[in-house]
Design a protein around this motif. Sequence first.
Motif, PDB file in Angstrom:
ATOM      1  N   LYS A  52       0.808  -1.228   0.000  1.00 11.17           N
ATOM      2  CA  LYS A  52       0.000   0.000   0.000  1.00 11.17           C
ATOM      3  C   LYS A  52       0.839   1.275   0.000  1.00 11.17           C
ATOM      4  CE  LYS A  52      -3.265   0.271   2.991  1.00 11.17           C
ATOM      5  NZ  LYS A  52      -4.332   0.227   3.962  1.00 11.17           N
ATOM      6  N   ALA A  53       1.917   1.288  -0.777  1.00 14.93           N
ATOM      7  CA  ALA A  53       2.757   2.476  -0.907  1.00 14.93           C
ATOM      8  C   ALA A  53       3.514   2.370  -2.220  1.00 14.93           C
ATOM      9  CB  ALA A  53       3.730   2.574   0.260  1.00 14.93           C
ATOM     10  N   SER A  54       3.956   3.503  -2.720  1.00 14.29           N
ATOM     11  CA  SER A  54       4.778   3.509  -3.937  1.00 14.29           C
ATOM     12  C   SER A  54       6.222   3.182  -3.556  1.00 14.29           C
ATOM     13  CB  SER A  54       4.725   4.890  -4.596  1.00 14.29           C
ATOM     14  OG  SER A  54       5.424   5.833  -3.788  1.00 14.29           O
ATOM     15  N   PRO A  55       7.024   2.792  -4.543  1.00 18.52           N
ATOM     16  CA  PRO A  55       8.441   2.567  -4.237  1.00 18.52           C
ATOM     17  C   PRO A  55       9.111   3.796  -3.614  1.00 18.52           C
ATOM     18  CG  PRO A  55       7.915   1.617  -6.362  1.00 18.52           C
ATOM     19  CD  PRO A  55       6.700   2.396  -5.914  1.00 18.52           C
ATOM     20  N   GLU A  56       8.739   4.975  -4.083  1.00 16.00           N
ATOM     21  CA  GLU A  56       9.319   6.204  -3.532  1.00 16.00           C
ATOM     22  C   GLU A  56       8.905   6.413  -2.080  1.00 16.00           C
ATOM     23  OE1 GLU A  56       9.178   6.154  -7.821  1.00 16.00           O
ATOM     24  OE2 GLU A  56       7.481   6.080  -6.429  1.00 16.00           O
ATOM     25  N   GLU A  57       7.644   6.100  -1.775  1.00 18.71           N
ATOM     26  CA  GLU A  57       7.180   6.230  -0.388  1.00 18.71           C
ATOM     27  C   GLU A  57       7.881   5.222   0.522  1.00 18.71           C
ATOM     28  OE1 GLU A  57       2.611   7.792  -1.144  1.00 18.71           O
ATOM     29  OE2 GLU A  57       3.064   5.650  -1.374  1.00 18.71           O
ATOM     30  N   ILE A  58       8.083   4.006   0.033  1.00 16.41           N
ATOM     31  CA  ILE A  58       8.791   2.998   0.829  1.00 16.41           C
ATOM     32  C   ILE A  58      10.226   3.439   1.062  1.00 16.41           C
ATOM     33  CG2 ILE A  58       9.688   0.628   0.831  1.00 16.41           C
ATOM     34  CD1 ILE A  58       6.722   0.772   1.551  1.00 16.41           C
ATOM     35  N   GLU A  59      10.888   3.928   0.027  1.00 20.50           N
ATOM     36  CA  GLU A  59      12.267   4.410   0.168  1.00 20.50           C
ATOM     37  C   GLU A  59      12.344   5.519   1.220  1.00 20.50           C
ATOM     38  OE1 GLU A  59      16.238   4.780  -0.061  1.00 20.50           O
ATOM     39  OE2 GLU A  59      15.150   3.273  -1.212  1.00 20.50           O
ATOM     40  N   ALA A  60      11.433   6.483   1.163  1.00 25.69           N
ATOM     41  CA  ALA A  60      11.433   7.574   2.138  1.00 25.69           C
ATOM     42  C   ALA A  60      11.174   7.048   3.545  1.00 25.69           C
ATOM     43  CB  ALA A  60      10.381   8.619   1.757  1.00 25.69           C
ATOM     44  N   ARG A  61      10.252   6.112   3.672  1.00 23.65           N
ATOM     45  CA  ARG A  61       9.935   5.530   4.979  1.00 23.65           C
ATOM     46  C   ARG A  61      11.164   4.814   5.538  1.00 23.65           C
ATOM     47  NH1 ARG A  61       5.221   4.196   7.794  1.00 23.65           N
ATOM     48  NH2 ARG A  61       3.963   4.979   6.079  1.00 23.65           N
ATOM     49  N   VAL A  62      11.844   4.041   4.699  1.00 20.35           N
ATOM     50  CA  VAL A  62      13.029   3.304   5.153  1.00 20.35           C
ATOM     51  C   VAL A  62      14.121   4.282   5.603  1.00 20.35           C
ATOM     52  CG1 VAL A  62      14.919   1.806   4.355  1.00 20.35           C
ATOM     53  CG2 VAL A  62      12.539   1.198   3.871  1.00 20.35           C
ATOM     54  N   GLN A  63      14.301   5.361   4.866  1.00 19.79           N
ATOM     55  CA  GLN A  63      15.324   6.342   5.245  1.00 19.79           C
ATOM     56  C   GLN A  63      15.004   7.021   6.572  1.00 19.79           C
ATOM     57  OE1 GLN A  63      18.277   6.534   3.749  1.00 19.79           O
ATOM     58  NE2 GLN A  63      17.487   4.878   2.463  1.00 19.79           N
ATOM     59  N   ASP A  64      13.726   7.022   6.987  1.00 19.73           N
ATOM     60  CA  ASP A  64      13.316   7.607   8.266  1.00 19.73           C
ATOM     61  C   ASP A  64      13.599   6.697   9.454  1.00 19.73           C
ATOM     62  OD1 ASP A  64      12.459  10.007   7.222  1.00 19.73           O
ATOM     63  OD2 ASP A  64      10.351   9.418   7.109  1.00 19.73           O
ATOM     64  N   ASP A  65      13.932   5.435   9.209  1.00 18.18           N
ATOM     65  CA  ASP A  65      14.253   4.507  10.297  1.00 18.18           C
ATOM     66  C   ASP A  65      15.547   4.978  10.954  1.00 18.18           C
ATOM     67  OD1 ASP A  65      14.923   2.407  11.990  1.00 18.18           O
ATOM     68  OD2 ASP A  65      15.018   0.901  10.399  1.00 18.18           O
ATOM     69  N   PRO A  66      15.528   5.225  12.276  1.00 14.95           N
ATOM     70  CA  PRO A  66      16.768   5.629  12.952  1.00 14.95           C
ATOM     71  C   PRO A  66      17.914   4.640  12.757  1.00 14.95           C
ATOM     72  CG  PRO A  66      14.898   6.008  14.394  1.00 14.95           C
ATOM     73  CD  PRO A  66      14.382   5.253  13.194  1.00 14.95           C
ATOM     74  N   PHE A  67      17.610   3.364  12.653  1.00 15.25           N
ATOM     75  CA  PHE A  67      18.667   2.372  12.414  1.00 15.25           C
ATOM     76  C   PHE A  67      19.352   2.629  11.070  1.00 15.25           C
ATOM     77  CE2 PHE A  67      17.950  -1.720  15.108  1.00 15.25           C
ATOM     78  CZ  PHE A  67      18.088  -0.987  16.283  1.00 15.25           C
ATOM     79  N   VAL A  68      18.582   2.985  10.056  1.00 17.33           N
ATOM     80  CA  VAL A  68      19.149   3.274   8.737  1.00 17.33           C
ATOM     81  C   VAL A  68      19.892   4.609   8.778  1.00 17.33           C
ATOM     82  CG1 VAL A  68      18.598   3.762   6.309  1.00 17.33           C
ATOM     83  CG2 VAL A  68      17.419   1.901   7.519  1.00 17.33           C
ATOM     84  N   ALA A  69      19.248   5.629   9.332  1.00 17.52           N
ATOM     85  CA  ALA A  69      19.834   6.969   9.370  1.00 17.52           C
ATOM     86  C   ALA A  69      21.153   7.004  10.131  1.00 17.52           C
ATOM     87  CB  ALA A  69      18.839   7.949   9.995  1.00 17.52           C
TER      88      ALA A  69
END
Length: 94
Positions: A52-69
């Motif tokens: 239920k999200a676009s690839p761009e939305e998933i990418e942005a969501r993943v980048q918001d994960d403190p573990f990733v950041a």
Amino acid sequence: MFVITLRFADKSKAPEFMDGHNAWIKRGFDDGVFLAAGSLQPNAGGAILAHKASPEEIEARVQDDPFVAEGVVSAQILVISPGRTDDRLAFLKA
């Protein structure tokens, strides 16, 4: 549908950012985007099934994960277009 893998890059920093990471996961479920989350074995990181999200939305969501950041994990996003599913998962084909 997306499979997101989060493989440890610097596990020593995980405790410092665990609360933020758990809040990020909760937000994904609350938003209806995350379907499942769990650990990669043996103790290699985690994985998330999302939709239920676009690839761009998933990418942005993943980048918001403190573990990733903060470099605790490295993320990989796999995009899957289901052609066949069990009837219980038919909603993933929409």
